[in-house]
Design an enzyme around this catalytic site. Sequence first.
Site, PDB file in Angstrom:
ATOM      1  N   CYS A  10       0.644  -0.001 -12.526  1.00 17.29           N
ATOM      2  CA  CYS A  10       0.370   0.467 -13.887  1.00 17.29           C
ATOM      3  C   CYS A  10       1.499   0.150 -14.874  1.00 17.29           C
ATOM      4  CB  CYS A  10       0.198   1.977 -13.934  1.00 17.29           C
ATOM      5  SG  CYS A  10      -1.088   2.589 -12.885  1.00 17.29           S
ATOM      6  N   GLY A  37      -0.595  -4.634 -14.669  1.00 16.95           N
ATOM      7  CA  GLY A  37      -1.942  -4.207 -14.321  1.00 16.95           C
ATOM      8  C   GLY A  37      -2.953  -4.983 -15.123  1.00 16.95           C
ATOM      9  N   ASN A  67       2.352   6.137 -14.665  1.00 17.93           N
ATOM     10  CA  ASN A  67       2.738   5.003 -13.823  1.00 17.93           C
ATOM     11  C   ASN A  67       3.479   5.568 -12.621  1.00 17.93           C
ATOM     12  OD1 ASN A  67       5.315   2.455 -14.047  1.00 17.93           O
ATOM     13  ND2 ASN A  67       3.546   2.514 -12.731  1.00 17.93           N
ATOM     14  N   GLY A  68       3.021   5.238 -11.431  1.00 20.67           N
ATOM     15  CA  GLY A  68       3.659   5.747 -10.215  1.00 20.67           C
ATOM     16  C   GLY A  68       2.600   6.211  -9.239  1.00 20.67           C
ATOM     17  N   TYR A  85      11.014  -8.365  -8.814  1.00 18.76           N
ATOM     18  CA  TYR A  85       9.706  -8.965  -8.994  1.00 18.76           C
ATOM     19  C   TYR A  85       8.845  -8.332 -10.087  1.00 18.76           C
ATOM     20  CZ  TYR A  85       4.928 -10.333  -7.789  1.00 18.76           C
ATOM     21  OH  TYR A  85       3.648 -10.790  -7.856  1.00 18.76           O
ATOM     22  N   ASP A 123      10.106 -15.002  -4.218  1.00 24.32           N
ATOM     23  CA  ASP A 123      10.605 -13.638  -4.426  1.00 24.32           C
ATOM     24  C   ASP A 123      10.472 -12.772  -3.192  1.00 24.32           C
ATOM     25  OD1 ASP A 123       7.866 -12.154  -4.701  1.00 24.32           O
ATOM     26  OD2 ASP A 123       7.739 -13.879  -6.020  1.00 24.32           O
ATOM     27  N   CYS A 153       4.962   0.646   0.308  1.00 22.75           N
ATOM     28  CA  CYS A 153       5.441   1.491  -0.799  1.00 22.75           C
ATOM     29  C   CYS A 153       4.418   2.591  -1.052  1.00 22.75           C
ATOM     30  CB  CYS A 153       5.595   0.644  -2.059  1.00 22.75           C
ATOM     31  SG  CYS A 153       6.015   1.643  -3.509  1.00 22.75           S
ATOM     32  N   CYS A 210      15.907   3.162  -4.790  1.00 25.35           N
ATOM     33  CA  CYS A 210      14.857   3.215  -3.758  1.00 25.35           C
ATOM     34  C   CYS A 210      14.736   1.805  -3.204  1.00 25.35           C
ATOM     35  CB  CYS A 210      13.509   3.652  -4.329  1.00 25.35           C
ATOM     36  SG  CYS A 210      12.202   3.545  -3.061  1.00 25.35           S
ATOM     37  N   CYS A 219      10.831  -0.032   0.946  1.00 25.34           N
ATOM     38  CA  CYS A 219       9.990  -1.093   1.515  1.00 25.34           C
ATOM     39  C   CYS A 219      10.827  -2.074   2.347  1.00 25.34           C
ATOM     40  CB  CYS A 219       9.192  -1.807   0.438  1.00 25.34           C
ATOM     41  SG  CYS A 219      10.140  -2.254  -0.998  1.00 25.34           S
TER      42      CYS A 219
HETATM   43  S1  SF4 Z   1      11.756  -0.181  -3.729  1.00 27.87           S
HETATM   44 FE1  SF4 Z   1       9.915  -0.643  -2.605  1.00 27.87          FE
HETATM   45  S2  SF4 Z   1       9.264   1.348  -1.770  1.00 27.87           S
HETATM   46 FE2  SF4 Z   1      10.718   1.807  -3.394  1.00 27.87          FE
HETATM   47  S3  SF4 Z   1       9.453   2.099  -5.204  1.00 27.87           S
HETATM   48 FE3  SF4 Z   1      10.070  -0.031  -5.197  1.00 27.87          FE
HETATM   49  S4  SF4 Z   1       8.426  -1.147  -4.185  1.00 27.87           S
HETATM   50 FE4  SF4 Z   1       8.190   1.033  -3.719  1.00 27.87          FE
END
Ligand code: SF4
Length: 511
Positions: A42, A68, A147-148, A288, A392, A428, A485, A488
């Site tokens: 989003c 999106g 968004n999320g 990305y 990427d 994710c 974060c 992933c």
């Molecule tokens: S770093 Fe990876 S797991 Fe964390 S929010 Fe981004 S895409 Fe999702």
Amino acid sequence: MRAARTLLESEPLPLADCPLPPAHPFDYDAILDDGDTLHEECGVFGVVGVADAANFVALGLHALQHRGQEAGGIVTHDDELGFNSARRFGYVRDNFTSSAVMETLPGPIGIGHVRYSTAGSKGPTQIRDVQPFFGEFSMGGAAIAHNGNITNADALRRELIERGSIFQSSSDSECIIHLMARSLQRDIPARMEDALRRVEGAFSVVAMTRTKLIGVRDPLGVRPLVLGKLGDGWVLSSETCALDIIGADYVREVEPGEMVVITADGGLESQRPFRPQSSRFCIFEHVYFSRPDSIIGGRSVYETRRQIGVELAREAPVEADLVCPVPDSGTPAAIGYAHESGIPYGMGIIRNQYVGRTFIEPTEQIRNMGVRLKLNVNRALIRGKRVILVDDSVVRGTTSRKIKEMILDAGAAEVHFRIASPPTAWPCFYGVDTPKREKLLAATMSEEEMRQHLGVDSLRFVSLDGLYRAVGEASGRSASCPQYCDACFSGEYPVEPADMIEKGFRLKAAE
Ligand code: SF4
């Protein structure tokens, strides 16, 4: 004078909300993708204090279209006509340019949302799933765009339905409206605070009342949200590139855990409704998702991606004749790799910019053409060369294999893959559409097994520390308190994905 009108939850969708006839075009990008790309789900945008806010919202959403492409929506408020909404399948440019639609969206305040197709994993999108969502409360209406991803949405939905809430959509974001409806607070921003304290996961929310524009980021600030100024008005946007398109000045990021409430007369109030925590912004936005012309955390996304290429060249050198990007997202990293390694850069693969939505039905024969419909090899450049391909990410590996075949067919002597992110081994749960863990190549294979599977001469990924250095963390990733974060890649989820664990997902510690 025309009678004031408001949308009520119980009313049928107004005409402007009705979907286009079902014959909307085929999305070739999605069809060719084959689940082999990660997608942001989003983008959100809002503006207050300008004439004809909807025009600015439409332009902002157009600049956020990469976040999106399946559907978009705009809600505005006008003193005379009340709240108005239009939600459509397809690109912003195809839906929010005609005067027939834009004239239904008057007023000096508006918000909007673009949505990525989640067809497949979560079923096809219905128009009722398209945001912004609207709720009518005793103190007036409010619309929200999110968004999320809410990681405890299933549990919240069950609880709310048991208590009498009637959901209109299958979207996790609708929980926020129902939680607001149950709050006993006296104004809408306070109700939103109440609601968001119950919500877990990642959320950047843009909301509006009749007179206020509201922006909120979750306590970890996983997804982006920035604040801009447009004349006497204010703007909220997922990314700075959408400020640029309307000529707004970038002011600052909405901070993790911050709620900003902006009034029509230009006043801005900042509140901190959540317990303070160390931020964990999504590091993949740098790699990305975000547009390269956006600024995140004061850093140019383009420059960060170029720097990832520099790190890759230092960590994974190889003798070769040519560095080629896999367009478009591999381009800045390839430029960085070529610069650092001293190996010439060239456009060995050309992307057809016009493969997107088309009315040509994707027959089996067309599907078999696969990635060739989108990418073509520049044979004259490739022939006889040892080629480094910079991409990427590797998700399922199907596209990488096809690209390798195209490069070899064109006469390349060797193919070396260099990937501008660490191996993606975990899904994710914070608003990015990822295949299940077992479908991720890096979840089931070692790097050498992946190299053999892809059939390339060498394969290397940037390290997690290298990626952190590229985003400005000189000493790399802090093991005790990661600055971003990176779940992933690392499998370390900053917010436990409660719904997924209930459905059987096993955390790294449980494997
Ligand atoms: S770093 Fe990876 S797991 Fe964390 S929010 Fe981004 S895409 Fe999702």
